[in-house]
Design an enzyme around this catalytic site. Structure first.
Site, PDB file in Angstrom:
ATOM      1  N   PHE A 107      61.568  74.929  66.330  1.00  0.00           N
ATOM      2  CA  PHE A 107      63.302  75.136  65.989  1.00  0.00           C
ATOM      3  C   PHE A 107      63.324  74.367  64.650  1.00  0.00           C
ATOM      4  O   PHE A 107      62.889  73.195  64.365  1.00  0.00           O
ATOM      5  CB  PHE A 107      64.195  74.643  66.794  1.00  0.00           C
ATOM      6  CG  PHE A 107      64.731  75.534  68.168  1.00  0.00           C
ATOM      7  CD1 PHE A 107      63.488  75.235  68.994  1.00  0.00           C
ATOM      8  CD2 PHE A 107      65.587  76.346  68.259  1.00  0.00           C
ATOM      9  CE1 PHE A 107      63.787  76.044  70.265  1.00  0.00           C
ATOM     10  CE2 PHE A 107      65.652  76.824  69.538  1.00  0.00           C
ATOM     11  CZ  PHE A 107      64.734  76.988  70.601  1.00  0.00           C
TER      12      PHE A 107
ATOM     13  N   HIS B  39      70.182  73.774  68.125  1.00  0.00           N
ATOM     14  CA  HIS B  39      69.170  74.772  68.448  1.00  0.00           C
ATOM     15  C   HIS B  39      69.662  76.215  67.750  1.00  0.00           C
ATOM     16  O   HIS B  39      69.049  76.991  68.177  1.00  0.00           O
ATOM     17  CB  HIS B  39      68.947  75.065  69.476  1.00  0.00           C
ATOM     18  CG  HIS B  39      68.069  73.669  70.605  1.00  0.00           C
ATOM     19  ND1 HIS B  39      68.815  72.789  70.928  1.00  0.00           N
ATOM     20  CD2 HIS B  39      66.981  73.781  70.705  1.00  0.00           C
ATOM     21  CE1 HIS B  39      67.792  71.915  71.509  1.00  0.00           C
ATOM     22  NE2 HIS B  39      66.689  72.764  71.414  1.00  0.00           N
TER      23      HIS B  39
ATOM     24  N   ASP C  19      65.896  73.210  63.491  1.00  0.00           N
ATOM     25  CA  ASP C  19      66.730  72.048  63.811  1.00  0.00           C
ATOM     26  C   ASP C  19      66.098  70.839  63.981  1.00  0.00           C
ATOM     27  O   ASP C  19      66.691  69.578  64.041  1.00  0.00           O
ATOM     28  CB  ASP C  19      67.362  72.414  65.150  1.00  0.00           C
ATOM     29  CG  ASP C  19      68.242  73.726  65.034  1.00  0.00           C
ATOM     30  OD1 ASP C  19      69.200  73.975  65.343  1.00  0.00           O
ATOM     31  OD2 ASP C  19      67.407  74.718  65.160  1.00  0.00           O
ATOM     32  N   PHE C  20      64.768  70.978  64.421  1.00  0.00           N
ATOM     33  CA  PHE C  20      63.995  69.672  64.643  1.00  0.00           C
ATOM     34  C   PHE C  20      63.405  68.814  63.329  1.00  0.00           C
ATOM     35  O   PHE C  20      62.514  67.885  63.574  1.00  0.00           O
ATOM     36  CB  PHE C  20      62.712  69.933  65.730  1.00  0.00           C
ATOM     37  CG  PHE C  20      63.143  70.719  66.906  1.00  0.00           C
ATOM     38  CD1 PHE C  20      64.442  70.711  67.358  1.00  0.00           C
ATOM     39  CD2 PHE C  20      62.229  71.321  67.532  1.00  0.00           C
ATOM     40  CE1 PHE C  20      64.956  71.275  68.628  1.00  0.00           C
ATOM     41  CE2 PHE C  20      62.687  72.008  68.610  1.00  0.00           C
ATOM     42  CZ  PHE C  20      64.096  71.880  69.170  1.00  0.00           C
TER      43      PHE C  20
ATOM     44  N   GLU D 281      55.800  66.063  66.168  1.00  0.00           N
ATOM     45  CA  GLU D 281      55.863  66.852  64.997  1.00  0.00           C
ATOM     46  C   GLU D 281      55.301  66.422  63.668  1.00  0.00           C
ATOM     47  O   GLU D 281      54.571  66.926  62.607  1.00  0.00           O
ATOM     48  CB  GLU D 281      57.264  67.388  64.731  1.00  0.00           C
ATOM     49  CG  GLU D 281      57.926  68.643  65.500  1.00  0.00           C
ATOM     50  CD  GLU D 281      58.189  67.768  66.978  1.00  0.00           C
ATOM     51  OE1 GLU D 281      58.273  66.906  67.064  1.00  0.00           O
ATOM     52  OE2 GLU D 281      58.800  68.782  67.808  1.00  0.00           O
TER      53      GLU D 281
ATOM     54  N   GLU E 135      53.746  73.485  68.878  1.00  0.00           N
ATOM     55  CA  GLU E 135      53.941  73.319  70.297  1.00  0.00           C
ATOM     56  C   GLU E 135      54.065  74.874  70.898  1.00  0.00           C
ATOM     57  O   GLU E 135      54.833  75.588  70.415  1.00  0.00           O
ATOM     58  CB  GLU E 135      55.376  72.644  70.396  1.00  0.00           C
ATOM     59  CG  GLU E 135      55.327  71.342  70.213  1.00  0.00           C
ATOM     60  CD  GLU E 135      56.555  70.585  69.610  1.00  0.00           C
ATOM     61  OE1 GLU E 135      57.570  71.268  70.038  1.00  0.00           O
ATOM     62  OE2 GLU E 135      56.612  69.606  68.914  1.00  0.00           O
TER      63      GLU E 135
HETATM   64  C1  LIG Z   1      61.769  67.078  68.762  1.00  0.00           C
HETATM   65  C2  LIG Z   1      61.713  68.258  69.472  1.00  0.00           C
HETATM   66  N1  LIG Z   1      60.348  68.909  69.376  1.00  0.00           N
HETATM   67  C3  LIG Z   1      60.469  69.995  70.424  1.00  0.00           C
HETATM   68  C4  LIG Z   1      61.532  70.300  70.974  1.00  0.00           C
HETATM   69  C5  LIG Z   1      61.217  71.558  72.130  1.00  0.00           C
HETATM   70  N2  LIG Z   1      61.240  71.258  73.155  1.00  0.00           N
HETATM   71  C6  LIG Z   1      62.308  71.224  74.289  1.00  0.00           C
HETATM   72  S1  LIG Z   1      62.113  70.528  75.575  1.00  0.00           S
HETATM   73  C7  LIG Z   1      60.540  70.555  75.190  1.00  0.00           C
HETATM   74  C8  LIG Z   1      59.428  70.022  76.439  1.00  0.00           C
HETATM   75  C9  LIG Z   1      59.873  68.815  76.774  1.00  0.00           C
HETATM   76  O1  LIG Z   1      58.750  68.363  77.709  1.00  0.00           O
HETATM   77  P1  LIG Z   1      59.083  67.043  78.520  1.00  0.00           P
HETATM   78  O2  LIG Z   1      59.402  65.846  77.516  1.00  0.00           O
HETATM   79  O3  LIG Z   1      57.797  66.673  79.281  1.00  0.00           O
HETATM   80  O4  LIG Z   1      60.473  67.316  79.474  1.00  0.00           O
HETATM   81  P2  LIG Z   1      60.607  68.487  80.496  1.00  0.00           P
HETATM   82  O5  LIG Z   1      61.082  69.616  79.871  1.00  0.00           O
HETATM   83  O6  LIG Z   1      59.409  68.648  81.237  1.00  0.00           O
HETATM   84  O7  LIG Z   1      61.600  68.091  81.198  1.00  0.00           O
HETATM   85  C10 LIG Z   1      60.087  70.877  73.981  1.00  0.00           C
HETATM   86  C11 LIG Z   1      59.047  70.785  73.354  1.00  0.00           C
HETATM   87  C12 LIG Z   1      62.539  69.602  70.966  1.00  0.00           C
HETATM   88  N3  LIG Z   1      63.850  69.862  71.653  1.00  0.00           N
HETATM   89  N4  LIG Z   1      62.740  68.580  70.239  1.00  0.00           N
END
Ligand SMILES: Cc1ncc(C[n+]2csc(CCOP(=O)(O)OP(=O)(O)O)c2C)c(N)n1
Ligand SMILES: Cc1ncc(C[n+]2csc(CCOP(=O)(O)OP(=O)(O)O)c2C)c(N)n1
Ligand SMILES: [Mg+2]
Ligand SMILES: [Mg+2]
Lengths: 326, 344, 344, 326
Positions: C93, C139, C95-96, C70, C39
């Site tokens: 991270f 995180h 953590d995921f 993932e 990502e």
């Molecule tokens: C399982 C997981 N993978 C990756 C992340 C890292 N991460 C945090 S926000 C985000 C993007 C989220 O996109 P979206 O669902 O469209 O929400 P937005 O931020 O646009 O509100 C990512 C990849 C996470 N928090 N949890």
């Protein structure tokens, strides 16, 4: 929508925006001249929801604090629209002992049992607990509902699929909300999602799905009204996707170098647009606008003042609350 | 009452599976908030008989078969617990934790803390563990070390019917999430080799075995064998076998990993001077290391001989019987380790 | 060449992040089978700059942004590796891990064994670990103990730029799955408090730091401080601070958890007689227990004082700074522990 | 389907059935009088595929051993149809040193690099690695495809969703096969799946989805032909769900007390049905039937004999192959 409710929606949106602007200010205040994510009164990642107010305001207009809302890493707009106590929430964001989580949670972990509000920083993993809340509501024979929110990026996570299937199967009173702000951090929807609308995915679970194409609180309000009514009537879950707007970066500090649509962003801000519309319809005028804005400002600054005046948690208590005592 | 309060001798014998189910049934009678959900917990009664008869008795609203969606249904249990229900969710094999661990350790285990104690998550997550019947690398693991490492959940591991009942009752009544790991080999299943102790006396009424208290399954003076779950029985077998040779093993049944009863361990080692940890989980970075460290950080001079471990030597559980039994903590391996310690 | 072969002094300084990227780039040049997916690894360059510039240099076929799936994309890396490619998959991270652990530990780590060695899975799984900047309970974790506990994957944890490069090169070239955990606090990011040692000399050519060999980051005679990743620097800071007081700490940087370099640990403790393990992961059932156990099972009499640990005391990482720094292994806590050991 | 291919499909189905019957026999042979799952020459869980032959035979008819197949906990029919070496596979099931995995894997973990076959005991988690194989085929410019199999129960697992989305997004040459045998252990489809056909879920990823309603090898062959051709042509993945039949228990030892449809099961056996059809069409006669059956019997018994004669793995080598040596 009745004028009264339109005004209410506007008021909620203004409160959210005012809040996010204030957090933005506080967040960056003591991170200058060099941005340091861990510095200042409000450290850590900060995902602000400016631009997405219509979604929260439109959905939560149908809820009471007896209903549950589970939000995401970007939770403020839903927390505010759902009526989470602004002072306790702000104190949590400032990491104070008076916060919702006594400073242990932070901005991605706001838990408010009074309004059945919660959120999670793990993508799409806020959905499953919402099902459990809905199950509890259903078993108790109430007509309470659970609203579960994710972004469009999150809709490609396994938990999304499992949750829709389970909720549909058990006819749980859940409203699934997908906020499509075009981006999952730096990844555009076209690079994350094999279809142009998550609403079509609802058919894979035999539930209604609707994509609200405009970032319009009234459109959201309409769609959410149907979904909430359906859930309250025991007819099961629905999915609503709203094409909304991430007005700022993914999180604060995000330079958005990747963002191809950046130029057009300011012109798509839903707040001035809605203000104009309500003015045109004779629902808002200068006096009301400044009154609403002033009231929002006062509430927000009071919450921030409360947070700042609150004590920091005592380091000696760091290990408290891992377990509940008997 | 707690088990140790039981004044009158108990005659009625139950298998561990039946004892576990009895505890669930009694709590379901007592508290309508208690319910069970998981894969094949209904008509099938649990692949390892952990819910047999509950559907017939309590109906499909309280004994719920789920889709194969562990993330969704464990999350459902979490949300239900947050709203005051007391779910018992079954993860069929602990080996499947990888498809749903986020709900378990980032949500179930952390919500109470993140909320500053304002939100409770009173639920039990049950899961079958262990090998010994050639179920291969994805269906034979114990993995309790993985759960015990991550804060916010209690972890219990009964070795016998009476503890299985009392720990289950305690787990259901606990306001915290409790992970309850039952070894298939102690369930007393008719279709699996069973240890003779897997069917044993169980008090009829409801009682709690306190979570966080180890049991001295056999007192001894020469070697402290700290162990848990099925391995308790192998250790007891070895202890009985060696006693006539003048080697007295004290067998400590941990029963609970979180909290871990360090005092009982240290107190025993202080008397015996020799420590063997027997663990069916993987050797490194797990239970066996932790137990040894708890002693060494209290007083390493208690160890008159190097601490010893019998565990799965950091290898996925092999399928073929000769290979599997080469890596399991068998009585043979335990005996060799005990003899190694007393001859050190 | 291996890093230790480097004959001429190295002048050029890089941040850990840049050193890591340099290794990836050099291997991508060398071997067209190497590619990166995850990502925000493309235009964003990795949230913690672990892939910065790679998209520009190698294009979107070899540096691939993925959906937030993932399980799917780590599984994709596994399948690609099985077919002979050499993927580097980034879990943003650590953590995921709960959303994708099944692919990691039941597939990536076990396929080679289950296939009797007939199928190789040459891939690298990178992930950011660690806290200290108020990112909260989901995180900020290290969780390396969790990965190290489960067999079949190597686990490396660089603490500085030169090791980051050499370990990455070794990881990519390894025919086994390697989990490469980089602490955000050692990356040398401009937007995070950084340790001065996070920008340091790095040789220009390609070289390997052998996986499984700890480094003595600072020799000493009084206390052995076994640690890893960011905590190495806190330990070094304390060591420098205490040296004028006549307390000489030997700081052992593990660099690799699997395999774990037991010999270097034991050899050091044999000289100092005192062992402190500093670990930013959770205290119990993890790295700190294992390190102590390795010594106690070799020879507990080496420990002239009880072994000591400074780790996160089995509490989810709190958000508020005063709370977080109360649970992190800070220099303060390390200093107190060292003094406790020498005064024991 | 041409007569030649129909005969071939029949032959494959007979081989599979003969194999499963032989494993059934061997599995239970030394578990009497009291069934003990860990006892005998073939211990452990045993998930046999009798009744599902049409799916494997129909799909694999389109593949060469250059194509990949990832199967499930119930893998024998696909392994056989895809051409995995019968002797090595059987030796693995018997836990012998000559087995595909030198006795380390067992019946749920058959890995054959020669035919790019693999399987996994974790529900739906065999899908993601198939994407990686497809990615490797795609990058190398070949027209090779990867077939990924699950049951209908597994289609409610998150990995299913993530895999379909990713494969669709990257147009990977994958054919997703869902074997709907009505049951996931004791849970009927109606209690696991919110829709009556997983084929409708394909639309949620913008890929073709088809439900083959009959447990007919010819129908499967037709549907799979389209899907494989599409994948080879670089047009991306497809989903095929086949309504098939679990002729026996979920695993051996399953008393099937829960099974409401048990009475009708024998009459739905696809093998005699296909035999009859081919006889009616003049493609099969007594001689051919007994020839095919005899040939299958010989191959299967030879494989079992090979397994039984093979040495058990040396316990001293239990820790070998955790890591590849450099
Ligand atoms: C399982 C997981 N993978 C990756 C992340 C890292 N991460 C945090 S926000 C985000 C993007 C989220 O996109 P979206 O669902 O469209 O929400 P937005 O931020 O646009 O509100 C990512 C990849 C996470 N928090 N949890
Ligand atoms: C993640 C996971 N959950 C549960 C199981 C246990 N399990 C094995 S097979 C099975 C049923 C699978 O049903 P289905 O996908 O329809 O395949 P079938 O057995 O009918 O071929 C279950 C629940 C598992 N192996 N993995
Ligand atoms: Mg988004
Ligand atoms: Mg099925």
């Amino acid at each position: 929508m009745e004028p009264e409710r339109r005004l209410e929606a506007y008021r909620t949106m203004v409160l959210i925006r005012t809040y996010e602007e204030a957090i933005l200010r506080e967040y960056h205040a003591d991170k200058k001249p060099v941005f340091d994510i861990g510095a200042g009164l409000v450290p850590g990642e900060m995902h602000l929801s400016a631009g997405q107010e219509p979604v929260a305001a439109g959905v939560c207009a149908h809820l009471t604090t007896e209903d549950a809302v589970t939000a995401t890493h970007r939770p403020h707009h839903f927390a505010i629209a759902h009526g989470v106590n602004l002072e306790k929430m702000t104190a949590e964001i400032f990491g104070r002992a008076t916060g919702l989580g006594r400073g242990r949670g932070g901005h991605m972990h706001l838990f408010d049992p009074e309004t059945h509000f919660s959120c999670s920083g793990i993508i799409a993993e806020g959905y499953p607990p919402a099902l459990g809340q809905a199950l509890a509501f259903q078993r108790r024979g109430t007509d309470r509902v659970a609203v579960a929110v994710t972004g469009e990026g999150a809709a490609n996570q396994g938990a999304f699929h499992e949750s829709l299937n389970l909720a549909a199967l058990w006819r749980l009173p859940v409203v699934f909300v997908v906020e499509d702000n075009d981006w999952g951090i730096s990844v555009p929807r076209s690079a994350s999602t094999s279809v142009t609308s998550n609403a079509v995915r609802a058919a894979g679970y035999g539930i209604p799905g609707e994509r609200v194409k405009d970032n319009s609180v009234e459109e959201v309000h309409r769609a959410a009204g149907q979904a909430v009514a359906r859930a309250r009537a025991g007819e099961g879950p629905s999915l609503i996707e709203v094409h909304t707007l991430r007005l700022w970066g993914h999180f604060e500090g995000d330079a958005q170098g990747y963002r191809s649509d950046l130029d057009s962003v300011p012109s798509r801000d839903p707040l001035p647009a809605y203000e104009q519309q309500l003015r045109a319809d004779g629902i808002l005028d200068d006096a009301l606008v400044s009154g609403i804005s002033a009231e929002a400002g006062e509430r927000v600054e009071a919450a921030i003042a409360f947070a700042k005046q609150s004590p920091e948690p005592d380091p000696a208590t760091a290990a408290d609350f891992v377990f509940a005592s008997a | 009452m707690t088990l140790t309060d039981a004044a009158t001798p108990v005659r009625r014998k139950l298998s561990t599976a039946k004892a576990m189910v009895e505890a669930i049934a009694q709590e379901m009678e007592r508290d309508e908030n208690v319910f069970v959900l998981g894969e094949d917990v209904g008509a099938y009664g649990g692949i390892f008989s952990s819910t047999t008869g509950l559907l017939e008795r309590f109906g499909p609203k309280r004994v719920i078969d789920t889709p194969i969606s562990e993330t969704a249904f464990i999350g459902t249990a979490i949300g239900a617990a947050v709203e005051g229900l007391r779910p018992i969710a079954e993860l069929m094999f602990v080996d499947f934790f990888g498809v749903c661990m986020d709900q378990i350790y980032n949500h179930m285990a952390k919500i109470h803390y993140e909320s500053g104690g304002n939100v409770k998550v009173p639920m039990v997550l049950t899961s079958a563990v262990g090998g010994g019947y050639s179920d291969g690398a994805q269906h034979s693991q114990c993995l309790w070390g993985t759960f015990a490492h991550l804060p916010g959940m209690k972890v219990v591991v009964p070795s016998n019917p009476a503890d299985a009942k009392g720990l289950m009752t305690a787990a259901i009544r606990d306001d915290n999430p409790v992970v309850y790991l039952f070894h298939k080999g102690v369930m007393g299943l008719p279709w699996m080799v069973k240890n003779p102790r897997s069917i044993a006396p169980v008090p009829e009424g409801d009682y709690e075995v306190p979570i966080g208290k180890a049991a001295v399954a056999r007192p001894g003076t020469d070697v402290t064998v700290v162990t848990l779950s099925l391995s308790v029985h192998h250790a007891l077998d070895v202890a009985e076998e060696l006693a006539p040779q003048g080697i007295e093993c004290e067998v400590v049944d941990l029963r609970s990993l979180v909290p871990l009863d360090t005092d009982t361990i240290v107190e025993s080692v202080a008397r015996t001077g020799r420590l063997l940890v027997v663990d069916e989980d993987y050797l490194s970075f797990g239970v066996s290391g932790e137990v040894i460290a708890r002693v060494a950080e209290r007083d390493p001079s208690l160890l008159r001989a190097p601490a010893a471990r019998v565990a799965v030597p950091d290898v996925p559980i092999p399928y073929a019987r000769p290979l599997e039994y080469a890596v399991l903590p068998t009585a043979d391996r335990i005996r060799r380790a005990v003899l190694g310690l007393v001859n050190a």
